[in-house]
Scaffold this active site. Structure first.
Site, PDB file in Angstrom:
ATOM      1  N   HIS A  25      -5.767   1.895  -4.318  1.00  0.00           N
ATOM      2  CA  HIS A  25      -4.844   1.366  -3.315  1.00  0.00           C
ATOM      3  C   HIS A  25      -4.441  -0.052  -3.683  1.00  0.00           C
ATOM      4  O   HIS A  25      -5.044  -0.693  -4.556  1.00  0.00           O
ATOM      5  CB  HIS A  25      -5.478   1.406  -1.914  1.00  0.00           C
ATOM      6  CG  HIS A  25      -6.602   0.430  -1.734  1.00  0.00           C
ATOM      7  ND1 HIS A  25      -6.740  -0.365  -0.615  1.00  0.00           N
ATOM      8  CD2 HIS A  25      -7.670   0.107  -2.533  1.00  0.00           C
ATOM      9  CE1 HIS A  25      -7.823  -1.115  -0.728  1.00  0.00           C
ATOM     10  NE2 HIS A  25      -8.411  -0.839  -1.868  1.00  0.00           N
TER      11      HIS A  25
ATOM     12  N   HIS B 127      -2.527   1.320   6.855  1.00  0.00           N
ATOM     13  CA  HIS B 127      -2.926   1.184   5.451  1.00  0.00           C
ATOM     14  C   HIS B 127      -3.155   2.582   4.881  1.00  0.00           C
ATOM     15  O   HIS B 127      -3.527   3.512   5.607  1.00  0.00           O
ATOM     16  CB  HIS B 127      -4.195   0.349   5.313  1.00  0.00           C
ATOM     17  CG  HIS B 127      -4.513   0.000   3.883  1.00  0.00           C
ATOM     18  ND1 HIS B 127      -3.816  -0.968   3.180  1.00  0.00           N
ATOM     19  CD2 HIS B 127      -5.430   0.504   3.008  1.00  0.00           C
ATOM     20  CE1 HIS B 127      -4.296  -1.057   1.955  1.00  0.00           C
ATOM     21  NE2 HIS B 127      -5.266  -0.168   1.817  1.00  0.00           N
TER      22      HIS B 127
ATOM     23  N   CYS C  70       0.812  -1.223   0.000  1.00  0.00           N
ATOM     24  CA  CYS C  70       0.000   0.000   0.000  1.00  0.00           C
ATOM     25  C   CYS C  70       0.846   1.273   0.000  1.00  0.00           C
ATOM     26  O   CYS C  70       0.631   2.180  -0.805  1.00  0.00           O
ATOM     27  CB  CYS C  70      -0.994  -0.015   1.162  1.00  0.00           C
ATOM     28  SG  CYS C  70      -0.266   0.137   2.805  1.00  0.00           S
TER      29      CYS C  70
END
Length: 345
Positions: free
Chosen positions: A321, A309, A261
């Site tokens: 993402h 994240h 990520c």
């Protein structure tokens, strides 16, 4: 004169080959043991939804460990750079010490020809003259030029000693960072191996965590960004991220064809000419915080209380993402999990 650069320090402790083999062997052994516990055709130990919930939990833990791994890797790179610079300084200082010792040789020769070599000068030209140098009265015997050279040698030797202490400290810190890297790598591999085993134990039609996880190609690649970007470089970063749609998630990767990520965010902004840190936690603090309601394309959307994240806001209530293993870079709703902050770079 040749290069001042010393040959790279490569003590056995820093190569870590044995440690890496041990970590990888342990991780593969864990995966093999776990997979062996759920042979093909065996009844799943849990209902599919409970198993998928456990896989999500394991993926979350793996992602946290991945960000810790990324941070430790970035620190190790910084330490190696600092060590290299310190070694370069040490080499230059050693050359200066050698030159000053050679410059003092004529003084010693002159004293010898005029009636014998001063014992103090003999001590100076030995391995450790510092004890004598504190006795300033002897400097009068050497004249002004000799005194300057003597003081210069003393200062250079003290600088060299300090640089050696700095190098030793950096080596110790680099070794600790290597052990941290190995620990986080082991954690990631164990969590992912367990998640893989749980998914393998489910019936084939129940293994996807969501409908999009098993798609091929470039998911939602035709969707354009909505709204004006926060800045030209934010627009460029978003355009770059869109080229990565469909690329696989690989922990620890930051492009150009595989991403985790934070790796996707760093790579996208780097291509737009903006350097960002490697971890999602550091990226969350790399700009100005804004409310989610004010998010514009190219802003960073950070998830979970520990900022483990991160995604890139694409407009229209969506983010781009890198989700988790098995799910390619894609669009998802911005509210797919709790948003902890939004950062405008």
């Amino acid at each position: 004169m040749g290069s001042h650069r010393r040959s790279p320090v490569s003590p056995r402790a820093l190569t870590g080959q044995g440690a890496r083999v041990t970590v990888l062997s342990a991780a593969f052994a864990t995966a093999a043991t776990t997979l062996a516990a759920a042979p093909a055709g065996a009844a799943p130990p849990e209902r599919p939804e409970r198993a998928r919930a456990e896989v999500r939990r394991l993926y979350t833990e793996a992602e946290r460990a991945t960000q810790a791994y990324n941070g430790a890797g970035e620190k190790a790179r910084t330490l190696r750079t600092a060590l290299s610079r310190t070694q370069d300084r040490m080499a230059r200082t050693q050359d200066r010490v050698n030159a000053l010792r050679e410059a003092l040789a004529p003084v010693a020769g002159a004293q010898y020809r005029s009636g014998g070599l001063d014992p103090a000068l003999m001590l100076l030209l030995s391995a450790d003259p510092d004890g004598y140098l504190d006795q300033a009265t002897t400097l009068e015997r050497m004249g002004v030029v000799g005194e300057q050279r003597l003081r210069g040698l003393r200062d250079a030797r003290r600088t060299l000693d300090q640089e050696r202490r700095e190098a030793d400290a950096l080596l110790g810190e680099l070794e600790r960072s290597r052990r941290t890297l190995a620990r986080h790598k082991d954690t990631v591999r164990q969590r992912l191996a367990r998640a893989k085993a749980l998914l393998a134990a489910l019936p084939e039609g129940e293994r996807a965590l969501d409908a999009r996880a098993s798609r091929s190609g470039r998911p939602d690649a035709g969707l354009p960004p909505t709204g004006a970007a926060a800045s030209p470089h934010a627009a460029a970063a978003l355009a770059t991220a869109r080229t990565a749609l469909g690329s696989p998630y690989v922990w620890g990767a930051n492009g150009p064809s595989r991403f985790d990520c934070s790796g996707l965010i760093q790579w996208s902004y780097a291509r737009a000419g903006v350097g960002l840190p490697r971890t999602s936690q550091a990226q969350a603090g790399a700009g100005r915080r804004i409310p989610l309601s004010e998010a514009r394309p190219g802003d960073l959307v950070v998830y979970r209380a520990d900022a483990s994240h991160i995604g890139l806001y694409a407009g229209g209530g969506r983010v781009i993402h890198a989700p988790y293993p098995g799910a390619p870079v894609r669009y998802d709703p911005v509210g797919m999990m709790p948003v902890s902050s939004v950062t405008r770079v």
